[in-house]
Design a protein around this motif. Sequence first.
Motif, PDB file in Angstrom:
ATOM      1  N   THR A  12       5.753 -12.635  10.991  1.00  0.00           N
ATOM      2  CA  THR A  12       6.042 -11.252  10.604  1.00  0.00           C
ATOM      3  C   THR A  12       6.261 -11.250   9.094  1.00  0.00           C
ATOM      4  OG1 THR A  12       7.049 -10.739  12.727  1.00  0.00           O
ATOM      5  CG2 THR A  12       7.675  -9.343  10.865  1.00  0.00           C
ATOM      6  N   VAL A  13       5.614 -10.305   8.413  1.00  0.00           N
ATOM      7  CA  VAL A  13       5.711 -10.207   6.958  1.00  0.00           C
ATOM      8  C   VAL A  13       6.222  -8.812   6.599  1.00  0.00           C
ATOM      9  CG1 VAL A  13       4.460 -10.355   4.769  1.00  0.00           C
ATOM     10  CG2 VAL A  13       3.820 -11.859   6.669  1.00  0.00           C
ATOM     11  N   LEU A  14       7.167  -8.769   5.664  1.00  0.00           N
ATOM     12  CA  LEU A  14       7.813  -7.529   5.247  1.00  0.00           C
ATOM     13  C   LEU A  14       7.587  -7.307   3.757  1.00  0.00           C
ATOM     14  CD1 LEU A  14      11.231  -6.198   6.202  1.00  0.00           C
ATOM     15  CD2 LEU A  14      10.924  -6.814   3.807  1.00  0.00           C
ATOM     16  N   ASP A  15       7.494  -6.037   3.379  1.00  0.00           N
ATOM     17  CA  ASP A  15       7.399  -5.678   1.971  1.00  0.00           C
ATOM     18  C   ASP A  15       8.269  -4.452   1.727  1.00  0.00           C
ATOM     19  OD1 ASP A  15       6.088  -6.171  -0.673  1.00  0.00           O
ATOM     20  OD2 ASP A  15       5.400  -4.123  -0.368  1.00  0.00           O
ATOM     21  N   VAL A  16       8.821  -4.370   0.528  1.00  0.00           N
ATOM     22  CA  VAL A  16       9.678  -3.240   0.154  1.00  0.00           C
ATOM     23  C   VAL A  16       9.160  -2.644  -1.146  1.00  0.00           C
ATOM     24  CG1 VAL A  16      12.033  -2.523  -0.440  1.00  0.00           C
ATOM     25  CG2 VAL A  16      11.682  -4.372   1.226  1.00  0.00           C
ATOM     26  N   GLU A  17       9.035  -1.329  -1.174  1.00  0.00           N
ATOM     27  CA  GLU A  17       8.808  -0.606  -2.424  1.00  0.00           C
ATOM     28  C   GLU A  17      10.169  -0.065  -2.838  1.00  0.00           C
ATOM     29  OE1 GLU A  17       5.993  -0.889  -3.863  1.00  0.00           O
ATOM     30  OE2 GLU A  17       4.811  -1.567  -2.156  1.00  0.00           O
ATOM     31  N   ALA A  18      10.401  -0.016  -4.145  1.00  0.00           N
ATOM     32  CA  ALA A  18      11.737   0.338  -4.623  1.00  0.00           C
ATOM     33  C   ALA A  18      11.678   1.343  -5.765  1.00  0.00           C
ATOM     34  CB  ALA A  18      12.478  -0.916  -5.061  1.00  0.00           C
ATOM     35  N   SER A  19      12.855   1.863  -6.076  1.00  0.00           N
ATOM     36  CA  SER A  19      12.998   2.862  -7.131  1.00  0.00           C
ATOM     37  C   SER A  19      12.762   2.271  -8.520  1.00  0.00           C
ATOM     38  CB  SER A  19      14.395   3.469  -7.086  1.00  0.00           C
ATOM     39  OG  SER A  19      15.365   2.477  -7.399  1.00  0.00           O
ATOM     40  N   GLY A  20      12.795   0.974  -8.612  1.00  0.00           N
ATOM     41  CA  GLY A  20      12.617   0.283  -9.877  1.00  0.00           C
ATOM     42  C   GLY A  20      13.002  -1.171  -9.684  1.00  0.00           C
ATOM     43  N   PHE A  21      13.350  -1.813 -10.763  1.00  0.00           N
ATOM     44  CA  PHE A  21      13.797  -3.201 -10.697  1.00  0.00           C
ATOM     45  C   PHE A  21      15.178  -3.286 -11.318  1.00  0.00           C
ATOM     46  CE2 PHE A  21       9.200  -3.346 -10.615  1.00  0.00           C
ATOM     47  CZ  PHE A  21       8.984  -4.156  -9.513  1.00  0.00           C
ATOM     48  N   VAL A 140      -9.256 -11.595  -0.058  1.00  0.00           N
ATOM     49  CA  VAL A 140      -8.916 -10.793   1.116  1.00  0.00           C
ATOM     50  C   VAL A 140      -8.782  -9.323   0.714  1.00  0.00           C
ATOM     51  CG1 VAL A 140      -7.155 -10.369   2.893  1.00  0.00           C
ATOM     52  CG2 VAL A 140      -7.836 -12.715   2.347  1.00  0.00           C
ATOM     53  N   SER A 141      -8.159  -9.071  -0.397  1.00  0.00           N
ATOM     54  CA  SER A 141      -7.993  -7.704  -0.880  1.00  0.00           C
ATOM     55  C   SER A 141      -9.349  -7.046  -1.141  1.00  0.00           C
ATOM     56  CB  SER A 141      -7.147  -7.704  -2.157  1.00  0.00           C
ATOM     57  OG  SER A 141      -7.000  -6.399  -2.648  1.00  0.00           O
ATOM     58  N   SER A 142     -10.236  -7.784  -1.766  1.00  0.00           N
ATOM     59  CA  SER A 142     -11.575  -7.261  -2.053  1.00  0.00           C
ATOM     60  C   SER A 142     -12.337  -6.940  -0.767  1.00  0.00           C
ATOM     61  CB  SER A 142     -12.351  -8.283  -2.888  1.00  0.00           C
ATOM     62  OG  SER A 142     -13.665  -7.852  -3.103  1.00  0.00           O
ATOM     63  N   GLU A 143     -12.232  -7.805   0.215  1.00  0.00           N
ATOM     64  CA  GLU A 143     -12.904  -7.591   1.503  1.00  0.00           C
ATOM     65  C   GLU A 143     -12.348  -6.385   2.244  1.00  0.00           C
ATOM     66  OE1 GLU A 143     -12.421 -11.308   3.513  1.00  0.00           O
ATOM     67  OE2 GLU A 143     -13.618 -12.378   2.011  1.00  0.00           O
ATOM     68  N   ARG A 144     -11.077  -6.116   2.066  1.00  0.00           N
ATOM     69  CA  ARG A 144     -10.451  -4.980   2.747  1.00  0.00           C
ATOM     70  C   ARG A 144     -10.792  -3.659   2.091  1.00  0.00           C
ATOM     71  NH1 ARG A 144      -4.534  -5.127   3.542  1.00  0.00           N
ATOM     72  NH2 ARG A 144      -4.960  -3.962   5.423  1.00  0.00           N
ATOM     73  N   GLY A 145     -11.241  -3.713   0.858  1.00  0.00           N
ATOM     74  CA  GLY A 145     -11.567  -2.481   0.146  1.00  0.00           C
ATOM     75  C   GLY A 145     -10.309  -1.840  -0.414  1.00  0.00           C
ATOM     76  N   VAL A 146     -10.465  -0.646  -0.905  1.00  0.00           N
ATOM     77  CA  VAL A 146      -9.356   0.063  -1.535  1.00  0.00           C
ATOM     78  C   VAL A 146      -8.280   0.368  -0.500  1.00  0.00           C
ATOM     79  CG1 VAL A 146      -8.669   2.140  -2.784  1.00  0.00           C
ATOM     80  CG2 VAL A 146     -10.888   1.073  -3.254  1.00  0.00           C
ATOM     81  N   GLN A 147      -7.079  -0.080  -0.789  1.00  0.00           N
ATOM     82  CA  GLN A 147      -5.913   0.171   0.056  1.00  0.00           C
ATOM     83  C   GLN A 147      -4.824   0.783  -0.822  1.00  0.00           C
ATOM     84  OE1 GLN A 147      -5.502  -1.046   3.512  1.00  0.00           O
ATOM     85  NE2 GLN A 147      -7.709  -1.282   3.359  1.00  0.00           N
ATOM     86  N   ARG A 148      -4.007   1.621  -0.226  1.00  0.00           N
ATOM     87  CA  ARG A 148      -2.891   2.144  -0.997  1.00  0.00           C
ATOM     88  C   ARG A 148      -1.870   1.031  -1.227  1.00  0.00           C
ATOM     89  NH1 ARG A 148       0.450   6.010   2.743  1.00  0.00           N
ATOM     90  NH2 ARG A 148       0.710   4.297   4.138  1.00  0.00           N
ATOM     91  N   HIS A 149      -1.213   1.111  -2.365  1.00  0.00           N
ATOM     92  CA  HIS A 149      -0.148   0.148  -2.665  1.00  0.00           C
ATOM     93  C   HIS A 149       1.111   0.661  -1.980  1.00  0.00           C
ATOM     94  CE1 HIS A 149       2.094  -2.865  -4.887  1.00  0.00           C
ATOM     95  NE2 HIS A 149       3.000  -1.941  -5.119  1.00  0.00           N
ATOM     96  N   ARG A 150       1.198   0.372  -0.704  1.00  0.00           N
ATOM     97  CA  ARG A 150       2.340   0.796   0.089  1.00  0.00           C
ATOM     98  C   ARG A 150       2.842  -0.411   0.862  1.00  0.00           C
ATOM     99  NH1 ARG A 150       2.485   6.586   0.202  1.00  0.00           N
ATOM    100  NH2 ARG A 150       4.456   6.334   1.308  1.00  0.00           N
ATOM    101  N   ALA A 151       4.060  -0.314   1.348  1.00  0.00           N
ATOM    102  CA  ALA A 151       4.743  -1.474   1.918  1.00  0.00           C
ATOM    103  C   ALA A 151       4.004  -2.102   3.099  1.00  0.00           C
ATOM    104  CB  ALA A 151       6.170  -1.092   2.312  1.00  0.00           C
TER     105      ALA A 151
END
Length: 171
Positions: A12-21, A140-151
């Motif tokens: 299982t892989v998790l990602d977080v988008e945040a208000s800043g750093f 892998v990113s290139s093969e998947r095509g344009v994806q939104r930068h979301r978690a």
Amino acid sequence: MRPPHPDLAVPTVLDVEASGFGRNSYPIEIGFVLPNGHTFCTLVRPEAHWTHWDAQAEATHHISRALILARGVPVPEVARTINAQLYGQTVYSDGWVNDYSWIGALFDAADMSPSFKLENLRVLLDDQEADQWHTVKAQVSSERGVQRHRASADARLLQLTLLRLRNGHSP
């Protein structure tokens, strides 16, 4: 190369988008992908004292403060949902230092403890895999095509990259 651990064949892989750093930043979107490929993603409504906002972070993830205020899910509900879905698991993140802090902020604000362990994705990689990580991730990113930068999309990309490194292909 070490033999695959049966429980970690597909982590299982998790990602977080945040208000800043930095110290005053907080999670605004949490996403993860389970071993079976199911993805989960939710916007997080900021707590009243969560006011820090970094325009550069917004330019990266394209999530506005107005959007999270309008559509974000309350912190306690997000924490309960994540705990229910990730209960007892070790969950991996490539931005562990930041993600650990943001998950901590979420659970502190909810007055709860995580029911899962958040671990650095790097522990799953041997030195050769770590050296190839960025190249394989770009493929892998290139093969998947344009994806939104979301978690959740980012978490899926990380999971697929790990699988490609381990198996030479993605599911």
